[in-house]
Scaffold this active site. Structure first.
Site, short mmCIF file in Angstrom:
data_model
loop_
_atom_site.label_atom_id
_atom_site.label_comp_id
_atom_site.label_asym_id
_atom_site.label_seq_id
_atom_site.Cartn_x
_atom_site.Cartn_y
_atom_site.Cartn_z
N HIS A 265 35.11 43.41 40.06
CA HIS A 265 36.30 44.08 39.54
C HIS A 265 37.11 44.71 40.65
O HIS A 265 38.34 44.76 40.60
CB HIS A 265 35.91 45.16 38.53
CG HIS A 265 37.10 45.89 37.97
ND1 HIS A 265 37.69 46.95 38.62
CD2 HIS A 265 37.82 45.67 36.86
CE1 HIS A 265 38.73 47.37 37.91
NE2 HIS A 265 38.83 46.62 36.84
N CYS A 266 36.45 45.19 41.70
CA CYS A 266 37.12 46.08 42.65
C CYS A 266 38.12 45.38 43.55
O CYS A 266 39.32 45.65 43.50
CB CYS A 266 36.08 46.82 43.49
SG CYS A 266 35.08 47.98 42.53
#
Length: 424
Positions: A265-266
């Site tokens: 996600h990051c």
């Protein structure tokens, strides 16, 4: 305003790689925890004591289930009369803009069940201003209560690094913030009962920006070394040896390694939130982020080019090649396939006419594209391919077997050595 946020029922919305470790840790500390997730398959697995998150083994999960301190559910009614709620839902980008659908839905459900004195904390990564502009107003709208006067609102960016054996939820410093000064002590009290160190900042905007800064730093530096790897190959230079040499400098250099792209996600998402916020607020481009996005997003195409080049040198066209993809998760020793560069590579291989198969015993099949063809690693399956590409170097793979049986392998992680191995 009285509060019981330090005890009582805790609701953790989202039981993924951030929410489940938090829920289990709180349950181990004696909190009554309700873990809410919309993925029924995951909820069923949790209720059965089967963990899909590497940082929480099934033995820990079963222990808190048997104690009665953790209740996994997909029903928000189980969250009624909560004292504290933490939101850890996904915040993807859609057409380069933040998609806060999951956050909004979670906040609305919690707002309908909010009572005076309760605490609501957002941990999902987002743009600066989300806590003040979205979370508090929606809670007020659905509860009829006032933030600061009747209930507490805070923001604490998640810092989970799945698979990291050194740093975890407990020993990683926890940044905290709140919309109102008096609420900050409530947020601090909550997290101080779960982690070793709490770092306070003055407002959620600074905490929201801190998370974006952390990941943008990594994103930009990975893009730098990825582009250097592409050019080094064309110049006939060993990028890995150069990185090893540079890493010997005890100051002024931090090691970053190239790879097939960025995932999770990051890195593929968080810098985009910062870039969007700059465009929205200032009408300007965040050029470092835009460039890093472009470089990292093109790495799967570079891997495809290297595969085609290597196969061509061995008299085999990519168009009819059977290629084994080792690892579909975005990082080693996890099951997390979110935004994994392997997904993009599989799509490119299919478009090129190749026949890819995937070896990854950790991945959750229902989280992968339906056309993904998984195979077990064996001498027969390794002999049955024309080439392999190491995308995610899980520790539980028999690499000796791979080296013995696969005719040729492209290693994007610099893990293997052999006459039949080329590195990125």
């Amino acid at each position: 305003m009285s509060t019981s946020a330090g005890g009582g029922k805790l609701v953790v919305v989202g039981q993924g790689y951030v929410g489940l470790p938090l829920a289990v840790r709180a349950a181990e500390c004696g909190r009554r925890v309700v873990g809410v997730d919309s993925d029924r398959v995951r909820v069923w697995n949790l209720q059965d004591g089967q963990s899909y998150v590497d940082d929480v083994d099934s033995a820990r999960l079963k222990a808190v289930l048997e104690s009665g301190n953790l209740i996994p559910t997909d029903d928000y009614d189980d969250a009624a009369e909560f004292d504290t709620a933490v939101i850890t839902v996904p915040t993807p980008l859609r057409d380069s803009a933040p998609d806060l659908t999951h956050v909004h839905a979670a906040v609305a459900e919690l707002g309908a069940r909010l009572r005076p004195g309760a605490l609501v904390v957002l941990e999902s990564t987002t743009y600066p201003g989300t806590t003040a502009e979205l979370v508090a107003p929606v809670l007020e709208q659905h509860s009829g209560l006032r933030a600061g006067a009747d209930f507490h609102v805070g923001y604490s960016p998640e810092r989970i690094d799945p698979g990291n054996r050194r740093w975890n939820l407990v020993n990683t410093p926890k940044v905290i913030s709140a919309l109102h000064p008096e609420s900050r002590s409530v947020v601090r009290e909550f997290y101080a009962g779960l982690v070793d160190e709490v770092v306070e900042v003055s407002s959620p905007r600074e905490a929201e920006l801190a998370k974006l800064l952390e990941n943008t730093f990594r994103h930009v530096n990975i893009a730098l070394v990825n582009e250097m790897a592409v050019f080094a190959h064309r110049l006939g230079i060993d990028i890995w040896e150069a990185i090893d040499a540079a890493s010997s400098k005890p100051f002024g250099f931090m090691r970053f390694s190239p790879g097939p792209g960025v995932g999770g996600h990051c890195l593929p998402v968080d810098p985009g939130y910062l870039s969007w916020a700059v465009r929205r607020g200032l009408g300007q481009e965040f050029r470092f982020v835009e460039l890093a996005d472009d470089v990292n997003a093109r790495m799967p195409e570079h891997v495809l080019h290297r595969l085609a080049e290597g196969l061509r040198e061995r008299g085999k066209p990519l168009r009819s090649a059977k290629v084994m993809v080792l690892g579909i998760a975005y990082k080693p020793n996890t099951a997390d396939v979110r935004e994994s560069p392997a997904l993009r590579l599989l799509h490119l291989l299919g478009d090129a006419g190749a026949a890819p198969v995937v070896v990854d015993a950790r991945a959750e099949p229902h989280r992968c594209p339906p056309e993904t063809k998984f195979v077990g690693l064996s001498r027969e399956s390794a002999r049955d391919v024309d080439a392999a590409v190491l995308i995610t170097d899980h520790d539980d793979v028999d690499y000796d077997l791979v080296l013995e049986e696969v005719p040729w392998l492209l290693d994007t992680r610099n893990r293997l050595r052999g006459a039949n191995v080329q590195t990125l």
